[in-house]
Design a protein around this motif. Sequence first.
Motif, mmCIF file in Angstrom:
data_model
loop_
_atom_site.group_PDB
_atom_site.id
_atom_site.type_symbol
_atom_site.label_atom_id
_atom_site.label_comp_id
_atom_site.label_asym_id
_atom_site.label_seq_id
_atom_site.Cartn_x
_atom_site.Cartn_y
_atom_site.Cartn_z
ATOM 1 N N SER A 308 -0.724 -35.875 -8.551
ATOM 2 C CA SER A 308 -0.245 -34.658 -7.896
ATOM 3 C C SER A 308 1.131 -34.225 -8.395
ATOM 4 O O SER A 308 1.440 -33.038 -8.429
ATOM 5 C CB SER A 308 -0.218 -34.856 -6.370
ATOM 6 O OG SER A 308 -1.530 -34.976 -5.880
ATOM 7 N N VAL A 309 1.983 -35.174 -8.742
ATOM 8 C CA VAL A 309 3.285 -34.862 -9.341
ATOM 9 C C VAL A 309 3.238 -35.347 -10.782
ATOM 10 O O VAL A 309 3.272 -36.548 -11.047
ATOM 11 C CB VAL A 309 4.451 -35.529 -8.591
ATOM 12 C CG1 VAL A 309 5.787 -35.048 -9.162
ATOM 13 C CG2 VAL A 309 4.372 -35.240 -7.091
ATOM 14 N N THR A 310 3.145 -34.427 -11.713
ATOM 15 C CA THR A 310 2.951 -34.786 -13.114
ATOM 16 C C THR A 310 4.277 -35.043 -13.828
ATOM 17 O O THR A 310 5.354 -34.658 -13.343
ATOM 18 C CB THR A 310 2.216 -33.658 -13.858
ATOM 19 O OG1 THR A 310 3.064 -32.489 -13.896
ATOM 20 C CG2 THR A 310 0.899 -33.318 -13.175
ATOM 21 N N GLY A 311 4.182 -35.652 -14.999
ATOM 22 C CA GLY A 311 5.365 -35.831 -15.832
ATOM 23 C C GLY A 311 5.977 -34.511 -16.232
ATOM 24 O O GLY A 311 7.204 -34.370 -16.334
ATOM 25 N N GLU A 312 5.139 -33.497 -16.457
ATOM 26 C CA GLU A 312 5.650 -32.174 -16.825
ATOM 27 C C GLU A 312 6.450 -31.555 -15.688
ATOM 28 O O GLU A 312 7.452 -30.871 -15.918
ATOM 29 C CB GLU A 312 4.494 -31.253 -17.224
ATOM 30 C CG GLU A 312 3.791 -31.647 -18.508
ATOM 31 C CD GLU A 312 4.608 -31.363 -19.758
ATOM 32 O OE1 GLU A 312 5.709 -30.791 -19.632
ATOM 33 O OE2 GLU A 312 4.150 -31.713 -20.854
ATOM 34 N N GLU A 313 6.021 -31.791 -14.452
ATOM 35 C CA GLU A 313 6.789 -31.293 -13.316
ATOM 36 C C GLU A 313 8.116 -32.042 -13.191
ATOM 37 O O GLU A 313 9.141 -31.452 -12.833
ATOM 38 C CB GLU A 313 5.968 -31.426 -12.037
ATOM 39 C CG GLU A 313 4.826 -30.441 -11.954
ATOM 40 C CD GLU A 313 4.003 -30.619 -10.705
ATOM 41 O OE1 GLU A 313 4.039 -29.724 -9.835
ATOM 42 O OE2 GLU A 313 3.308 -31.649 -10.582
ATOM 43 N N GLY A 314 8.084 -33.341 -13.472
ATOM 44 C CA GLY A 314 9.330 -34.098 -13.508
ATOM 45 C C GLY A 314 10.279 -33.564 -14.562
ATOM 46 O O GLY A 314 11.500 -33.512 -14.361
ATOM 47 N N LYS A 315 9.721 -33.157 -15.697
ATOM 48 C CA LYS A 315 10.531 -32.570 -16.764
ATOM 49 C C LYS A 315 11.117 -31.229 -16.334
ATOM 50 O O LYS A 315 12.278 -30.913 -16.619
ATOM 51 C CB LYS A 315 9.685 -32.385 -18.018
ATOM 52 C CG LYS A 315 10.418 -31.690 -19.153
ATOM 53 C CD LYS A 315 9.515 -31.476 -20.352
ATOM 54 C CE LYS A 315 10.223 -30.659 -21.428
ATOM 55 N NZ LYS A 315 9.361 -30.413 -22.593
ATOM 56 N N MET A 316 10.311 -30.433 -15.629
ATOM 57 C CA MET A 316 10.748 -29.098 -15.224
ATOM 58 C C MET A 316 11.958 -29.153 -14.301
ATOM 59 O O MET A 316 12.930 -28.416 -14.474
ATOM 60 C CB MET A 316 9.593 -28.371 -14.545
ATOM 61 C CG MET A 316 9.840 -26.889 -14.313
ATOM 62 S SD MET A 316 8.339 -26.107 -13.670
ATOM 63 C CE MET A 316 8.885 -24.411 -13.506
ATOM 64 N N VAL A 317 11.918 -30.059 -13.303
ATOM 65 C CA VAL A 317 13.049 -30.134 -12.377
ATOM 66 C C VAL A 317 14.254 -30.776 -13.054
ATOM 67 O O VAL A 317 15.404 -30.408 -12.776
ATOM 68 C CB VAL A 317 12.654 -30.862 -11.072
ATOM 69 C CG1 VAL A 317 12.408 -32.337 -11.290
ATOM 70 C CG2 VAL A 317 13.715 -30.639 -10.003
ATOM 71 N N LEU A 318 14.026 -31.725 -13.965
ATOM 72 C CA LEU A 318 15.146 -32.280 -14.724
ATOM 73 C C LEU A 318 15.820 -31.187 -15.548
ATOM 74 O O LEU A 318 17.055 -31.103 -15.595
ATOM 75 C CB LEU A 318 14.665 -33.403 -15.646
ATOM 76 C CG LEU A 318 15.721 -33.938 -16.619
ATOM 77 C CD1 LEU A 318 16.852 -34.631 -15.875
ATOM 78 C CD2 LEU A 318 15.094 -34.879 -17.639
#
Length: 345
Positions: A308-318
């Motif tokens: 549900s929380v992808t690595g790409e989403e982690g990248k986006m908020v970073l």
Amino acid sequence: MNFAIVGCGFIAKKHALAISQIEGAKLVSVCDKVSTAMEYYILEYGAYAYTNIEDMLQNEVIDVVCICTPSGFHASLAVQLANAKKHIIVEKPIAMNLDDTERIIEACKDNNVKLTVVHPNRYRPVVKLLKNILDEDLLGKISHANATVNWNRNQEYYDQAQWRGTKEYDGGVLMNQAIHNLDLLLWFLGRPDQVFSYEATRLRNIEAEDVSIGVIKFESGVLSTVEASSTVYPKNFEESITIFGEKGTIKIGGPNALYLEHLEIEGKSQSEIELLKESIRKDPWGTPGHQLLIEDMIYAIKNNRLPSVTGEEGKMVLKLVLDFYKSAMTNQPIQFIKEKEYVVN
């Protein structure tokens, strides 16, 4: 599924407890350079302890590894674990820079392993309610929003370890505390277009910022302010998100953004609104977010779908945090560059 934890500081206990609450999940091993840090997990969960990650990977059958180390070590560990064919749950932020983030994401893709980033606030009952309200378009066209994190992290907190408050391994209030709220803003409102920010280190003896004030312009045209601090005396004061729309206003708040503080929606009676508020008050935490996130990872592995929380989403908020920093450094608005399409569920 068999789990391991790398890094046995404070946050690792949340992972261990969550794993113990999930049927069919087992914490088989932990790894930390400090052997005494692992004693709790040996006694409480019967985990095998290792001071060397290579020994752990060689000796244990592990499906998923939770990375709970200081943030500056996330990238090297995640790449190593992906190359060892282990699925990865990594604490926020995914890494400290975009190059390291890309290395993590690519290593997971190359080795066909799942990757999720720990943003457990998405699972809070009041947050899920807000998301449902937005998904059902009950607020209509959104005009603006704000996110506030005014918390206390005293000097003793930062003095616990040399890495705390450093730019290389930890970051400041925006990277460490408010990143959860930024993640929610992106989840609620979509992709940013431009950001502007001021950062300062006012009261804490640390390298990174303890106060941040910023503005986001989203591609949709929505404007949002972001206020974050770790300097509030003497304890956490407020964590809130407010969204203003043409047909309604909603604010989730309290010291930890657990409650429905304000809700007005066209067509909803006061009695309906009070029932919603009361339903949240009865169980504001709900099932712990770490548990639900780990359960989601297990389901993603078994059903071969994205977490549900992808690595790409982690990248986006970073990237959003880093753009805030860049804006403060240059005293200029920063365009949120469209490097590639991000996966947003």
